[in-house]
Design a protein around this motif. Structure first.
Motif, mmCIF file in Angstrom:
data_model
loop_
_atom_site.group_PDB
_atom_site.id
_atom_site.type_symbol
_atom_site.label_atom_id
_atom_site.label_comp_id
_atom_site.label_asym_id
_atom_site.label_seq_id
_atom_site.Cartn_x
_atom_site.Cartn_y
_atom_site.Cartn_z
ATOM 1 N N CYS A 1 -51.933 37.369 -162.071
ATOM 2 C CA CYS A 1 -53.255 37.411 -161.444
ATOM 3 C C CYS A 1 -54.258 37.662 -162.558
ATOM 4 O O CYS A 1 -54.127 38.618 -163.322
ATOM 5 C CB CYS A 1 -53.331 38.528 -160.412
ATOM 6 S SG CYS A 1 -54.993 38.732 -159.744
ATOM 7 N N TRP B 1 -61.337 34.262 -154.640
ATOM 8 C CA TRP B 1 -59.930 34.241 -155.001
ATOM 9 C C TRP B 1 -59.500 32.777 -154.984
ATOM 10 O O TRP B 1 -59.815 32.042 -154.047
ATOM 11 C CB TRP B 1 -59.067 35.011 -153.978
ATOM 12 C CG TRP B 1 -59.117 36.513 -154.110
ATOM 13 C CD1 TRP B 1 -59.918 37.367 -153.430
ATOM 14 C CD2 TRP B 1 -58.304 37.298 -154.965
ATOM 15 N NE1 TRP B 1 -59.677 38.662 -153.811
ATOM 16 C CE2 TRP B 1 -58.675 38.661 -154.750
ATOM 17 C CE3 TRP B 1 -57.297 37.021 -155.907
ATOM 18 C CZ2 TRP B 1 -58.082 39.715 -155.435
ATOM 19 C CZ3 TRP B 1 -56.707 38.077 -156.565
ATOM 20 C CH2 TRP B 1 -57.099 39.409 -156.340
ATOM 21 N N TYR B 2 -58.789 32.386 -156.043
ATOM 22 C CA TYR B 2 -58.363 30.979 -156.058
ATOM 23 C C TYR B 2 -57.080 30.856 -156.867
ATOM 24 O O TYR B 2 -56.657 31.770 -157.578
ATOM 25 C CB TYR B 2 -59.452 30.071 -156.639
ATOM 26 C CG TYR B 2 -59.846 30.360 -158.054
ATOM 27 C CD1 TYR B 2 -59.309 29.635 -159.118
ATOM 28 C CD2 TYR B 2 -60.792 31.351 -158.350
ATOM 29 C CE1 TYR B 2 -59.681 29.902 -160.421
ATOM 30 C CE2 TYR B 2 -61.178 31.619 -159.649
ATOM 31 C CZ TYR B 2 -60.608 30.889 -160.683
ATOM 32 O OH TYR B 2 -60.981 31.153 -161.963
ATOM 33 N N TRP C 1 -63.196 33.601 -150.164
ATOM 34 C CA TRP C 1 -64.439 34.015 -150.809
ATOM 35 C C TRP C 1 -65.303 34.788 -149.828
ATOM 36 O O TRP C 1 -65.128 34.733 -148.615
ATOM 37 C CB TRP C 1 -65.202 32.851 -151.419
ATOM 38 C CG TRP C 1 -65.508 31.675 -150.503
ATOM 39 C CD1 TRP C 1 -64.895 30.471 -150.496
ATOM 40 C CD2 TRP C 1 -66.539 31.606 -149.508
ATOM 41 N NE1 TRP C 1 -65.430 29.645 -149.575
ATOM 42 C CE2 TRP C 1 -66.463 30.323 -148.935
ATOM 43 C CE3 TRP C 1 -67.504 32.479 -149.035
ATOM 44 C CZ2 TRP C 1 -67.311 29.889 -147.903
ATOM 45 C CZ3 TRP C 1 -68.360 32.069 -148.013
ATOM 46 C CH2 TRP C 1 -68.252 30.783 -147.468
ATOM 47 N N ASP D 1 -62.803 43.712 -151.559
ATOM 48 C CA ASP D 1 -62.458 42.468 -152.256
ATOM 49 C C ASP D 1 -60.959 42.294 -152.469
ATOM 50 O O ASP D 1 -60.537 41.394 -153.201
ATOM 51 C CB ASP D 1 -63.174 42.371 -153.614
ATOM 52 C CG ASP D 1 -64.686 42.426 -153.467
ATOM 53 O OD1 ASP D 1 -65.169 42.015 -152.398
ATOM 54 O OD2 ASP D 1 -65.352 42.875 -154.405
ATOM 55 N N LEU E 1 -59.426 38.931 -146.368
ATOM 56 C CA LEU E 1 -60.243 39.453 -147.464
ATOM 57 C C LEU E 1 -60.884 40.743 -146.984
ATOM 58 O O LEU E 1 -61.661 40.759 -146.026
ATOM 59 C CB LEU E 1 -61.318 38.442 -147.875
ATOM 60 C CG LEU E 1 -62.108 38.758 -149.140
ATOM 61 C CD1 LEU E 1 -61.186 38.836 -150.346
ATOM 62 C CD2 LEU E 1 -63.197 37.706 -149.369
ATOM 63 N N PHE F 1 -52.603 33.427 -159.140
ATOM 64 C CA PHE F 1 -53.831 33.786 -158.436
ATOM 65 C C PHE F 1 -54.886 34.201 -159.453
ATOM 66 O O PHE F 1 -54.575 34.788 -160.482
ATOM 67 C CB PHE F 1 -53.580 34.959 -157.481
ATOM 68 C CG PHE F 1 -52.622 34.634 -156.369
ATOM 69 C CD1 PHE F 1 -51.277 34.907 -156.502
ATOM 70 C CD2 PHE F 1 -53.075 34.053 -155.209
ATOM 71 C CE1 PHE F 1 -50.393 34.610 -155.492
ATOM 72 C CE2 PHE F 1 -52.202 33.765 -154.188
ATOM 73 C CZ PHE F 1 -50.857 34.036 -154.325
ATOM 74 N N LYS F 2 -56.177 33.913 -159.157
ATOM 75 C CA LYS F 2 -57.288 34.330 -160.018
ATOM 76 C C LYS F 2 -58.401 34.894 -159.144
ATOM 77 O O LYS F 2 -58.582 34.475 -158.001
ATOM 78 C CB LYS F 2 -57.817 33.149 -160.836
ATOM 79 C CG LYS F 2 -56.778 32.578 -161.813
ATOM 80 C CD LYS F 2 -57.360 31.468 -162.643
ATOM 81 C CE LYS F 2 -56.307 30.908 -163.610
ATOM 82 N NZ LYS F 2 -56.854 29.822 -164.443
ATOM 83 N N PHE F 3 -59.112 35.859 -159.735
ATOM 84 C CA PHE F 3 -60.196 36.501 -159.016
ATOM 85 C C PHE F 3 -61.457 36.505 -159.876
ATOM 86 O O PHE F 3 -61.388 36.810 -161.069
ATOM 87 C CB PHE F 3 -59.814 37.943 -158.677
ATOM 88 C CG PHE F 3 -60.955 38.765 -158.162
ATOM 89 C CD1 PHE F 3 -61.400 38.628 -156.860
ATOM 90 C CD2 PHE F 3 -61.596 39.678 -158.991
ATOM 91 C CE1 PHE F 3 -62.454 39.385 -156.397
ATOM 92 C CE2 PHE F 3 -62.652 40.435 -158.536
ATOM 93 C CZ PHE F 3 -63.077 40.303 -157.227
ATOM 94 N N LEU G 1 -57.263 41.090 -151.533
ATOM 95 C CA LEU G 1 -56.738 39.951 -150.795
ATOM 96 C C LEU G 1 -55.367 40.300 -150.236
ATOM 97 O O LEU G 1 -54.459 40.704 -150.964
ATOM 98 C CB LEU G 1 -56.621 38.726 -151.714
ATOM 99 C CG LEU G 1 -56.054 37.456 -151.046
ATOM 100 C CD1 LEU G 1 -57.028 36.929 -149.999
ATOM 101 C CD2 LEU G 1 -55.747 36.383 -152.098
ATOM 102 N N PRO H 1 -58.265 43.977 -156.942
ATOM 103 C CA PRO H 1 -58.934 43.841 -158.241
ATOM 104 C C PRO H 1 -59.347 45.215 -158.742
ATOM 105 O O PRO H 1 -59.878 46.028 -157.978
ATOM 106 C CB PRO H 1 -60.167 42.985 -157.925
ATOM 107 C CG PRO H 1 -60.435 43.249 -156.490
ATOM 108 C CD PRO H 1 -59.113 43.496 -155.830
#
Length: 484
Positions: free
Chosen positions: A18, A65-66, A74, A99, A95, A115-117, A101, A54
Motif C-alpha cells: 500500500c 484509494w485506487y 473516494w 479515510d 470508506l 493499493f494506493k492512497f 478503507l 492511512p
C-alpha cells in the motif's frame, strides 16, 4: 508469506503493498512534504475483512484509494463518498470518516493487489506522476490463511501433526514467531512435528511480532477422540439410577469418523480385575446405525447412536453393576477407549429387615471395600426414631451401626449417603419392619387360645371315632339277621 500447515505443505499468497502519497500544494506554488517509509503488518483471512488505515492526519477532504490505475473509493470536499461497483468490488468496500478503507469478504486475488492512497490528487497529471515516483512506499502486509485449513481432514491420535508458521518481509527480518497450543501454552520452534493427541484438538495460534505490532493467525486442528472419562468412579445404589457416560465431542460427526476407517464400536463389562470381559452392545455400521444387544445386564443406550451419545443407563442400580465398563471405537491402526469405574453403595441389615422390638440391630453401609480417606458417610434414620443424624455421625461417620435394642420408632426407611467434601455422590436406602414385643398377658392369651384349639381338635377326633364304631356295629347286626 505466512503459512500454517497441517500434515503437509502449502504455498500461500504473496503480500500486499500500500503506497501513501501525502502532499500539499498552493496555486502557482507547490510545497511537497514526503513521509519516510514505515512498515505495518496486517493479518486477515479469506472470507474476513481488513481495514487499511492511512497514517497521520490529512486536512484535505478530497481523498482517493485506487489500484492498478483504477479508482477504488473516494471522498470529495462536499463529503460525498463513492466506492467501486465493479463485480469484483461491489458491496465489499466502505470508506470511513478517518479515510480508512474497509474491504469485506476477502478473496484470494485481493492478496496480490497493489493499493494506493492519496489525500488530495493533483489536477496536474505531470505533477501527480512526479510525486508518485518520488514518494517512499509505506508497506502493508496482508497475511492470509486460506479457508481450506478449516476443511483439513481430522486426525486420529498417533497421526502425524505438522504445523509450520513462516513470515517474510522486505528488508531485515526482525520478526519473532511462536505458536500457542489449544491450552494457551507457548510452543517453539516455528515448525512443529509431533504425533497427535487429544490435547492437540482445538485452536492453534501462530503469533507474529515485530518492533511495533503483534499479529496472530489461527488454525483449528480436529483430533477425533472420545470425550474424557470421569476422573472419579460413577456411584450408584439399588435406590438410585445408573448412567455410564461415553460420547463423542459435538464438533465430530459420524461421517468424519467413517471417513477415517472406523471398524467397530462396542461396550464391554469387566466385573472385577482379571476377569474376562463381557460384551454388552455392539454398533452396526450399516445405515441406519443400530445397536445390537448381546449381554445387556438390564442396561440400555441413552440415545439413538446418530446423536453421538453412546452412554448406558438403567433406572435403578444393582449390586451386580459394580465393575469396569469399557467403551471402544476401533480403527485400523488405533483403538479409542474410555473406561468408567462403577461402584455400588449398599446397606445390609443383621439379623434381617423384620425384627421384634428389643432385638439388637446391626446396619452396614459400604462400597464393598474400605472407604478412601476423602469419602465419608452420613446416616439418616426414620423420622420417628429416637436416634438422629447428628448423633449417628458423632463417632466419625461410621460404616457400621449397632443398636442394642430397636424400638417401634426405628421401623421405616433408613438412608445412608456417600459424600466427598461438599458433594453427595449417591445414597442407599433400606426399609425395616419392627414388630412389638409380646407381653405376659399376650403370651397367656396366645397359650389359652392354643390349648382351646387343641382341645377342640381332640374332641372332634373322639366324636369321629365314636361315629365310626356305631356305623360298624350297625352293619354287623344287619349281616347277622339277613344271612348275607
Amino acid at each position: 508469506s505466512l503459512g500454517v500447515v497441517i500434515g503437509h505443505s502449502l504455498n500461500l499468497k504473496k503480500l500486499t503493498d500500500c503506497i501513501l502519497s501525502p502532499q500539499k500544494y498552493r496555486k502557482n506554488n507547490i510545497l511537497l512534504t514526503l513521509l519516510g517509509a514505515e512498515e505495518f503488518i496486517y493479518y486477515a483471512q479469506v472470507g474476513e475483512k481488513v481495514t487499511l488505515k492511512p497514517p497521520g492526519v490529512h486536512p484535505q477532504k478530497y481523498v482517493y484509494w485506487y489500484f492498478n490505475g483504477r479508482d477504488l473509493a473516494w471522498r470529495n470536499t462536499m463529503g460525498k463518498t463513492w466506492t467501486s461497483q465493479e463485480p469484483r468490488w461491489k458491496d465489499r468496500l466502505s470508506l470511513l470518516s478517518d479515510d480508512s478503507l474497509i474491504i469485506n469478504n476477502l478473496e484470494q486475488e485481493d492478496f496480490t493487489t497493489i493499493f494506493k492512497f492519496e489525500p488530495n490528487r493533483s489536477q496536474n497529471t505531470e505533477l501527480s506522476t512526479t510525486l508518485r515516483n518520488k514518494i517512499k512506499p509505506l508497506i502493508m502486509f496482508i497475511i492470509s490463511i486460506p479457508s481450506e485449513y478449516e476443511l483439513t481432514s481430522p486426525l486420529l491420535p498417533g497421526d502425524s501433526l505438522s504445523l509450520s508458521c513462516n513470515a517474510v518481509t522486505q528488508g531485515p527480518n526482525n520478526l519473532k514467531i511462536h505458536w500457542l497450543n489449544p491450552q494457551g501454552v507457548k510452543m517453539r520452534p516455528e515448525q512443529l512435528h509431533a504425533r497427535a493427541t487429544s490435547q492437540d484438538n482445538g485452536q492453534w495460534t501462530c503469533v507474529v511480532t515485530n518492533a511495533r505490532q503483534t499479529h496472530v493467525a489461527n488454525v483449528f486442528v480436529t483430533v477425533i477422540d472420545l470425550s474424557p472419562a470421569p476422573l472419579s468412579p460413577q456411584y450408584t445404589s439399588k435406590s438410585r439410577p445408573l448412567t455410564v457416560p461415553c460420547s463423542l465431542p459435538p464438533y465430530i460427526s459420524w461421517d468424519q469418523i467413517k471417513a477415517k476407517g472406523m471398524q467397530e464400536v462396542h461396550w464391554q463389562f469387566i466385573p472385577e480385575p482379571g476377569s474376562s470381559p463381557q460384551r454388552l452392545f455392539s454398533l452396526s455400521l450399516e445405515d441406519p446405525l443400530t445397536w445390537k444387544p448381546e449381554l445387556t445386564r438390564g442396561l440400555r443406550l441413552v440415545q439413538d447412536p446418530t446423536k453421538i451419545n453412546l452412554s448406558l443407563t438403567r433406572d435403578q442400580g444393582s449390586e451386580e453393576d459394580r465393575g469396569d465398563y469399557v467403551c471402544t471405537l476401533e480403527f485400523k491402526n488405533v483403538a479409542l477407549t474410555r473406561t468408567v469405574h462403577v461402584k455400588v453403595l449398599q446397606i445390609t441389615s443383621s439379623p434381617g429387615t423384620e425384627l421384634i422390638s428389643g432385638q439388637q440391630l446391626n446396619l452396614t453401609c459400604s462400597l464393598g471395600h474400605p472407604l478412601p480417606s476423602d469419602l465419608r458417610l452420613k446416616w439418616f434414620p426414620p423420622k420417628k426414631s429416637s436416634l438422629s443424624s447428628s448423633s449417628l455421625g458423632s463417632g466419625g461417620h461410621p460404616t457400621h451401626l449397632t443398636i442394642p435394642e430397636v424400638g417401634r420408632g426405628d421401623g421405616g426407611k433408613w438412608r445412608c449417603e456417600l459424600w466427598q467434601n461438599d458433594t453427595r455422590l449417591t445414597s442407599a436406602e433400606i426399609t425395616l419392619k419392627i414388630e412389638p414385643k409380646l407381653s405376659v398377658w399376650m403370651l397367656v392369651v396366645i397359650c389359652s387360645v392354643t390349648v382351646i384349639v387343641i382341645l377342640i381338635l381332640i374332641l372332634v377326633f373322639i366324636l369321629y371315632q365314636h361315629r365310626q364304631v356305631q356305623l360298624n356295629h350297625s352293619y354287623s347286626f344287619l349281616f347277622d339277621h339277613t344271612g348275607l
